[in-house]
Design an enzyme around this catalytic site. Structure first.
Site, short mmCIF file in Angstrom:
data_model
loop_
_atom_site.label_atom_id
_atom_site.label_comp_id
_atom_site.label_asym_id
_atom_site.label_seq_id
_atom_site.Cartn_x
_atom_site.Cartn_y
_atom_site.Cartn_z
N LEU A 171 0.82 -1.21 0.00
CA LEU A 171 0.00 0.00 0.00
C LEU A 171 0.85 1.26 0.00
O LEU A 171 0.40 2.32 -0.40
CB LEU A 171 -0.93 0.00 1.22
N GLY A 172 2.09 1.13 0.44
CA GLY A 172 2.99 2.29 0.48
C GLY A 172 4.19 2.01 1.34
O GLY A 172 4.30 0.94 1.95
N LYS A 173 5.10 2.97 1.41
CA LYS A 173 6.30 2.73 2.21
C LYS A 173 6.83 4.03 2.79
O LYS A 173 6.57 5.12 2.28
CB LYS A 173 7.39 2.05 1.38
N GLY A 174 7.59 3.89 3.88
CA GLY A 174 8.27 5.00 4.51
C GLY A 174 9.76 4.75 4.52
O GLY A 174 10.25 3.88 3.80
N PHE A 200 11.80 3.50 6.90
CA PHE A 200 12.21 2.21 7.45
C PHE A 200 11.04 1.23 7.52
O PHE A 200 11.13 0.20 8.18
CB PHE A 200 12.80 2.38 8.85
N SER A 201 9.95 1.54 6.87
CA SER A 201 8.78 0.68 6.97
C SER A 201 8.05 0.58 5.64
O SER A 201 8.23 1.41 4.75
CB SER A 201 7.82 1.20 8.05
N ILE A 202 7.24 -0.45 5.55
CA ILE A 202 6.39 -0.65 4.38
C ILE A 202 5.01 -1.05 4.89
O ILE A 202 4.90 -1.73 5.91
CB ILE A 202 6.99 -1.73 3.45
N VAL A 203 3.98 -0.59 4.22
CA VAL A 203 2.61 -0.93 4.62
C VAL A 203 2.00 -1.83 3.56
O VAL A 203 2.03 -1.51 2.37
CB VAL A 203 1.75 0.34 4.80
N ASP A 261 0.29 15.65 16.52
CA ASP A 261 0.45 15.84 15.07
C ASP A 261 -0.90 15.81 14.35
O ASP A 261 -1.04 15.19 13.30
CB ASP A 261 1.39 14.79 14.49
#
Length: 530
Positions: free
Chosen positions: A20-23, A25-28, A136
């Site tokens: 679905l997406g990524k950051g 250090f992470s991936i969703v 936030d």
């Protein structure tokens, strides 16, 4: 002896589906729970890349999310630690961002804004009752549970959230997104739950008119506006907003945090709990139009800053928001830029900020405070003006190519500077000056006997070089039929420099690549009819 731990490996319990997406250090990824068939969003963190501080943030985020169970909060269902990865299993929210949904609605009124902020306040109130401060709150973290009409608003991304005891205030560090930061955070004073209410006030202001109460391209001036509480209600857009709505905003955007309204109190405000009687139900088309520009601007800013900034803070960059029609991932974007935490701010011995990892800067003491609403609208106007000039350049380029296609030398000379310079294949690598070189092709190739041709400009990119100059780069596809009736197409890459003289654009230089012949000859060498 303790009983052996139950099997908690992620793959034993869930089937992993598409990304679905990524950051950083992470991936969703979408996942399906094997025992129930229910769908979730799994945030998969590569723990090999994390520092000790990052581990603390991850544990804090998971601990906080486990405490929160509310219909207006994206719920954490599972937290699984494996050797090199940590899995956070959240609700799969499929409705996209609230702000994007609003601009797609056929009808949107003050009463609708009241219903939106009520759900946001319900989520914030639940957080505060459980000793959690989100820190936030912003449009990117306000999602819809589904695409269905009337779907619940869900608060997401607790990467910056902290735990507090009661109404205790302390300095928990510099964290948040610039346009939504409270005065006490910017002043580096002790703070607590009230920072979330300030952000709710900013969000409510935007919900009603489509632009923020505090805004400036210069972050120094933006921070000065916020610290002074310098916002207003300019005409004509605010003339149609009820006094009760403005009253609630005023109580939320109170500079003194001790006098600021609480979430529980805000939920009892007449504009919220008596909206059917108090809030206007007139459609606010101008708000929708302005919100479209606001959405586009924050997405563009976010895309630019995402490529520029590689901060160490992973947890605030990747959770759950929109990606395509039915799934969500979260990337931090905003018109006021990227989510920040004090870890991201590195100061040298002189107290200046290292801009290699963040856009935060020191605030000067004496800065003239401008009206943010007017400044924002003026900047939007400038953006529209720039867009109009880009369209001018594309249009005049199309006119020039049409003159070439039709063999109109007079029209060509009116658009080109007499001292036009060019690098083109026909000149065999030499720089040509003037238009006599091109006249030969108009008289002998592009004359009246030339067959009708079609030219398409692909991917035009316009760079504005001040008020009176511009450069355009594009791919040019030319199609024509030869005398035997065969179709020909060829491609060239072109760059043209334009200069405005006497209020008219003139082509002063161009550079054209050698043609990539699918079939046919050079750009000027069109086959005449019989």
């Amino acid at each position: 002896m303790a009983a052996p731990a139950a099997c908690t490996r992620f793959s034993d319990n869930y089937d992993i589906k598409e990304e679905l997406g990524k950051g950083a250090f992470s991936i969703v990824k979408r996942c399906v729970q094997k025992s129930t068939g229910f769908e979730f969003a799994a945030k998969i963190i590569n723990t090999k890349k994390l520092t000790a501080r990052d581990f603390q943030k991850l544990e804090r985020e998971a601990r906080i999310c486990r405490k929160l169970h509310h219909p207006n909060i994206v719920r954490l269902h599972d937290s699984i630690q494996e050797e090199n990865y940590h899995y956070l299993v959240f609700d799969l929210v499929t409705g996209g961002e609230l702000f994007e949904d609003i601009v797609a609605r056929e009808f949107y009124s003050e009463a609708d804004a009241s219903h939106c902020i009520q759900q946001i306040l319900e989520s914030v109130n639940h957080c505060h009752q459980n000793g959690v401060v989100h820190r936030d709150l912003k449009p990117e973290n306000l999602l819809l549970a589904s695409k269905a009409k009337g779907a619940a608003v869900k608060l997401a991304d607790f990467g910056l959230a902290i735990e507090v005891q009661g109404d205790h205030q302390a300095w928990f560090g510099f964290a948040g997104t610039p346009g939504y930061l409270s005065p006490e955070v910017l002043k580096k004073e002790p703070y607590g739950k009230s920072v979330d209410i300030w952000a709710c006030g900013v969000i409510l202001y935007i919900l009603l008119v489509g632009y923020p109460p505090f805004w400036d391209e210069d972050q120094h001036r933006l921070y000065s506006q916020i610290k002074a509480g310098a916002y207003d209600y300019p005409s004509p857009e605010w003339d149609t907003v009820t006094p009760e709505a403005k009253n609630l905003i005023n109580q939320m955007l109170t500079v003194n945090p001790n006098k600021r309204i609480t979430a529980a109190e805000a939920l009892k405000h007449p504009w919220i709990c008596q909206r059917e009687r108090v809030a206007s139900v007139v459609h606010r088309q101008e708000t929708v139009d302005c919100l479209k520009k606001f959405n586009a601007r924050r997405k563009l800013k976010g895309a630019i800053l995402t490529t520029m900034l590689a901060t160490r803070n992973f947890s605030s960059r990747s959770m759950i928001t929109k990606k395509g029609e039915g799934s969500q991932v979260k990337e931090s974007t905003d018109s006021s830029s990227t989510t920040l935490e004090d870890d991201d701010i590195k100061e040298d011995k002189k107290g200046t900020v290292d801009r290699s990892t963040t856009v935060v800067s020191k605030e000067p003491e004496d800065i003239r405070i401008l009206c943010p609403a007017k400044t924002y609208q003026q900047n939007i106007g400038n953006s529209q003006c720039s867009s109009a000039r880009r369209q001018e350049i594309i249009k005049i380029t199309e006119q020039l190519i049409e003159a070439i296609n039709s063999g109109d030398f007079d029209g060509y000379t009116k658009i080109c500077d007499p001292h036009l310079t060019a690098f083109e294949p026909e000149a065999l690598g030499n720089l040509v000056e003037g238009i006599d070189f091109h006249k030969f092709y108009f008289e002998n190739v592009l004359g009246k006997n030339c067959k009708a041709i079609n030219t398409t400009i692909l991917n035009p990119h316009v760079h504005l070089l001040g008020e009176e100059a511009a450069c355009i780069a594009y791919v040019r596809l030319t199609q024509y039929i030869d005398k035997q009736g065969h179709a020909h197409t060829h491609q060239s890459e072109e760059t043209r420099v334009w200069h405005k003289r006497d209020n008219k654009w003139q082509n002063v230089h161009f550079h054209r690549s050698a043609s990539a012949k699918i079939s046919g000859a050079t750009t000027f060498d069109f086959i005449p009819q019989k």
